[in-house]
Design an enzyme around this catalytic site. Sequence first.
Site, PDB file in Angstrom:
ATOM      1  N   LEU A  85      50.559  49.294  51.628  1.00  0.00           N
ATOM      2  CA  LEU A  85      50.522  48.734  52.959  1.00  0.00           C
ATOM      3  C   LEU A  85      49.513  47.612  53.053  1.00  0.00           C
ATOM      4  O   LEU A  85      48.677  47.456  52.210  1.00  0.00           O
ATOM      5  CB  LEU A  85      50.125  49.812  53.926  1.00  0.00           C
ATOM      6  CG  LEU A  85      50.966  49.834  55.152  1.00  0.00           C
ATOM      7  CD1 LEU A  85      51.168  48.550  55.791  1.00  0.00           C
ATOM      8  CD2 LEU A  85      52.172  50.598  54.928  1.00  0.00           C
ATOM      9  N   LEU A 145      57.625  48.580  52.641  1.00  0.00           N
ATOM     10  CA  LEU A 145      57.186  48.136  53.958  1.00  0.00           C
ATOM     11  C   LEU A 145      55.723  47.730  53.948  1.00  0.00           C
ATOM     12  O   LEU A 145      54.883  48.458  53.407  1.00  0.00           O
ATOM     13  CB  LEU A 145      57.406  49.260  54.975  1.00  0.00           C
ATOM     14  CG  LEU A 145      56.692  49.123  56.331  1.00  0.00           C
ATOM     15  CD1 LEU A 145      57.183  47.897  57.090  1.00  0.00           C
ATOM     16  CD2 LEU A 145      56.887  50.392  57.162  1.00  0.00           C
ATOM     17  N   SER A 146      55.410  46.576  54.543  1.00  0.00           N
ATOM     18  CA  SER A 146      54.050  46.132  54.793  1.00  0.00           C
ATOM     19  C   SER A 146      53.282  46.024  53.485  1.00  0.00           C
ATOM     20  O   SER A 146      53.601  45.197  52.643  1.00  0.00           O
ATOM     21  CB  SER A 146      53.380  47.074  55.793  1.00  0.00           C
ATOM     22  OG  SER A 146      52.188  46.520  56.278  1.00  0.00           O
ATOM     23  N   ALA A 147      52.280  46.871  53.257  1.00  0.00           N
ATOM     24  CA  ALA A 147      51.606  46.818  51.964  1.00  0.00           C
ATOM     25  C   ALA A 147      52.584  47.199  50.868  1.00  0.00           C
ATOM     26  O   ALA A 147      52.521  46.684  49.757  1.00  0.00           O
ATOM     27  CB  ALA A 147      50.407  47.754  51.947  1.00  0.00           C
TER      28      ALA A 147
END
Length: 491
Positions: free
Chosen positions: A26, A162-164
Amino acid sequence: MTLPTRHRSRRARLRGRITALAAGLLLPLSGLAAATTPASAAPGLTQVTGFGSNPGSLNMYSYRPAGIQDGAPLVVALHGCTQSANDYYTHSGWPKYADLYGFTLVLPEQPSVSNPISNCFDWGTPSNDGRDQGEAESVHQMIEYAESTYHVDPARIYVTGLSAGGGMTADLLADYPDVFAAGSIDSGPAAQCSTTGIFNTNCTSGTTSRTVQQWGDLIRGSHPGYEGPWPRVAIWQGSSDTTVNPAEMTYSMNGWTNVWGISQTPSGTQSLPGDTTERIYAAADGTPAVATFSVSGMPHGLAVHPGSGTDQCGTTGTYYPDAICSSYYTAHFFGLDGTTGTGQPAPTGLKVTGTTADSAGLSWNAVPDAAGYAVYRDGTKVTASAVTGTTYTDTGLSSGTAYTYTVAAVDFSGRPGTPSPGVVATTTGAPADQCFTDSNYGQVAAGRAHQTMGTTYADGSGQNMGLYNVFVRHTLRETSPGYYVVADGQC
């Protein structure tokens, strides 16, 4: 598009996949993906131990649908900071498509609460996100385990995060382009943006200044000497994301189109549900090499859209906004539904939106990755070039006439896919008069006239047409069903 077989050792191939997997971490600080402490696995999700030396100290979870066959694809799914494998499994929608399309899921998990952020993969430190390093090596060992134990197809290994986890996905795709067939970066920074850890806010704020060539060089430098083929890459981003600036989507697109050697101008654009705009950057053979999905108004997170439809998935929660089922469209981009490289699927939802005396309006649902659409009337294509939207009005028709329409999606090489089921559109008004020219004998044989005592008469009007033979010819006009008048020289 299926990647060519690599002439490399099995371990080397696996190592690449691992890097891609483990990297899913993330992004820095607050606002990263959903929050649950790693807990007991959801039904169907199994923790795997003893998968290798595990230098990154990660946990491994897997999900295998009942009855899955040897040689199935593998999707590695990476959670974000403050999340767990269980959380991502529960919310993302990926298990639904594992069941539907028949592939194995591996979900690496970062159990540390201080890495340096709670449950974050380290996407910004070379000793963790580089080829054969740290957490990436742990993921590599998970892939190796999946190959040896689950017998997954080494040519169909995919990674998403997702994200990180998106940032790590980007790094892994760059580190191991010889391993992954494709990947999807969801709300994450561009590949190899940081070498100073995940607190490098320039890599999430959109303030990193690099040229297209420099972004491409960062990818190429992750595996020096490698010249391709490159994995196909999808990039998802919400336009209202304040955790990862939407400019990061452009940076990722710039880097991957550069290594593919294709233009940064999209080959095609289309609208998808959830106010999502898809832009395709096609390779020379028409296959989508890079795709961006911009979700208007969406904040930071992985887009889901709960429901029972094929294109609906997931459950909402923190960092799982209800907009569009991104996992469905990503699975399609990967080719897990069997469509990539084998023709576009049939459009759904074709319907008649209205008719006039000389026109018929149509609409249908968008097909992911389509360059456009071809419209067919009674089996004949009526569109000279691909229709770029999902509506069409056919003109120049006859009144009171029924026409059958089908629609096929067209890829970026111009190839039409499977046609949709047909719909019938009937124009308004009385049918237009039809004229028929033939001998008196032919007119009688066709049921438009009759003969009595060697003389021919038009059906309906009873007009005298002369001798019943093959030499006398007339034109008959049908002015209403079964009613014919002599119309020589009038049609």
